[in-house]
Motif scaffolding. Sequence first.
Motif, PDB file in Angstrom:
ATOM      1  N   VAL A   1      -5.331   1.226   6.189  1.00  0.00           N
ATOM      2  CA  VAL A   1      -4.939   0.639   4.888  1.00  0.00           C
ATOM      3  C   VAL A   1      -3.790  -0.208   4.943  1.00  0.00           C
ATOM      4  O   VAL A   1      -2.871   0.234   5.571  1.00  0.00           O
ATOM      5  CB  VAL A   1      -4.915   1.717   3.716  1.00  0.00           C
TER       6      VAL A   1
ATOM      7  N   GLY B   1      -3.453  -2.162  -1.252  1.00  0.00           N
ATOM      8  CA  GLY B   1      -3.948  -1.486  -0.235  1.00  0.00           C
ATOM      9  C   GLY B   1      -5.337  -1.924   0.047  1.00  0.00           C
ATOM     10  O   GLY B   1      -6.207  -1.817  -1.121  1.00  0.00           O
TER      11      GLY B   1
ATOM     12  N   THR C   1       3.632   2.237  -4.150  1.00  0.00           N
ATOM     13  CA  THR C   1       2.619   1.114  -3.911  1.00  0.00           C
ATOM     14  C   THR C   1       2.403   0.243  -5.295  1.00  0.00           C
ATOM     15  O   THR C   1       2.690   0.870  -6.406  1.00  0.00           O
ATOM     16  CB  THR C   1       1.334   1.953  -3.715  1.00  0.00           C
TER      17      THR C   1
ATOM     18  N   PRO D   1      -1.582  -3.585   3.068  1.00  0.00           N
ATOM     19  CA  PRO D   1      -1.550  -4.405   1.917  1.00  0.00           C
ATOM     20  C   PRO D   1      -2.090  -5.836   1.882  1.00  0.00           C
ATOM     21  O   PRO D   1      -1.939  -6.488   3.120  1.00  0.00           O
ATOM     22  CB  PRO D   1       0.028  -4.187   1.436  1.00  0.00           C
TER      23      PRO D   1
ATOM     24  N   SER E   1       0.853  -1.202  -0.008  1.00  0.00           N
ATOM     25  CA  SER E   1       0.101   0.049   0.019  1.00  0.00           C
ATOM     26  C   SER E   1       0.904   1.274  -0.103  1.00  0.00           C
ATOM     27  O   SER E   1       2.069   1.103   0.055  1.00  0.00           O
ATOM     28  CB  SER E   1      -0.943  -0.039   1.229  1.00  0.00           C
TER      29      SER E   1
END
Length: 448
Positions: free
Chosen positions: A343, A336, A332, A345, A321
Amino acid sequence: MSSSIDSESLLSRASELISLAKKAGADQADAVVVRSRSRSVSVRLGKVEGTEASESDDFALRVFVGNRVASVSANPGFDLSALAERAVAMAKVSPEDPFACLADERDIARNYPDLDLFDPSELSTEAMTEAALAMEEAALSVNGVTNSSGAGASAGFGGLVLVTSHGFSGSYLASRFGRSVSVIAGEGTKMERDYDYDSRLYLADLDDAADIGRRAGERVVKRLNPRQVETGSNVTVVFDPRVARGFVGHIAGAINGASVARKTSFLRDKMGQQVLKAGLNITDDPLIVRGSSSRPFDGEGVRGERMVMIEDGVLKHWFLSTSTARELGLSTNGRGVRGGTQVTPASTNLALEPGDIAPEDLIRSIGNGFYVTELIGQGVNMITGEYSRGATGFWIENGELAYPVSEVTIASNLKDMFMRVTPANDIDRSYGVAAPTLAIEGMTLAGR
C-alpha cells in the motif's frame, strides 16, 4: 463486460480468508482482490495486426502478528487454509516493522458513495476494429501524412474488492474505453511522428474516432521541416496541456508522503511554506462523479475527501497512506493505493487549477518563446529538483506560433519553475491529472 462483474463471491472468499488467517494466529489481516478485464484491437494500414484479451482476479492476503507483517498473493482457485497458514508462518519470522498496520478503525469508511464509475456497455471486437480503422483512415487522409504507426481501440474494467479484520468490506469497479492513433508525415530523414488519443470511463463520452484521427494527422503535419533555435538562458517556455499534465505529475511526486519519508523529495522540508507561485492551487479529489481516477475508498478502506494540497502557493498536505502517515507522525488522508501486497500513497483526480487568461492571450503576452508539444527523456532529479529534458514544439515569435522546432533541450530547477508558472484557463478535467496551458519564465534552452 456485464457477465463477469459480480463481486459478491469474491467478497465472501476474501472474508473467509480473513477468518482463516485469524484462526492461524494473525492479530489483524486484510484481503484484497485486484480485478482486471481488458480487450483490445490494433490495426495498421487498413489491416488488423492483433487482438488481445485478458482477465484476472489477483488475491493478496496481508497478515500482522504483533509488529511483524507478511503478504502473500495467489490466483483464483487457491486453497484458502494453506494460504492463510503460509502467510502467518511468514509473518512470525519476519523482522518487526513499527509502521506497518491496518488503517485505524476510526478511519475506515462505514459507507461510501456510488460515483457512477462503471459503464456496462458491451463493445464488440468488430466495433473496436471499426473505430481503429476509422481513426487511421481519417489521419491518413490529412494532406502530408505519409504513413501510419498504427491505431488501436480498447475496452475493459478494473476494480478492487477489500475485506479487513476490523470490519471493512467493500468493492467497486471502474470501466475504461480508449482509442489512439499514431501517424507519420514526411519522407526519409525528414519524417515526423505524432499521435492523438482519448480515454473515458463511459463509451458514449469517447471522442469520435474520425476526430481523433484527424487531430493526429494535423498535429504531425505541423511538425514538418523543424528548425533548431539559438541557445538562450532566459526563455519563457509554454507547455501544451498534454505536456503540462506531466509537469503537474512532478508536483504530485514531490508531495508524496512516501518520498518525503524516504527523503527523496526536494520539497521534503517545505510543509507550510510557499512552493508554487502565489495564487496557484493544486487540488485532489477522489469523489468526483465519473472522474477518471475517482474511487469511493482507498486501498485500505479509507474514504478520501477533496483536498487543496497546495493553496495560494503554500504547501498544505502530503499524499498519505496509513503506514506512511505513521512514519511521519501524521494521519492518513485516504490516498493509499493497493499494488499487489503493498500500500503506497498516490494522487487521485489531481489538478493544477486554471488561471483566468486564454491560452492565445498568454502566448501573445510572451512575445518570443518556446511552445512545447512533446518532451523526451527522463532528466528529472526528484531529490534536487534539477530538470533537463529534450523537447520539440514551436517557436513563438511576436506572440504567434511561427515554425516547428526540434532537437533542443530545456533546463531549470523545479523549485524555480514552480515559482514562475502562469496557468491559462483551458483546463481539461477528462484525465486523472488535469492542467491548463502553462507558461514558465526563466528557463534555459540549449539549441544550436
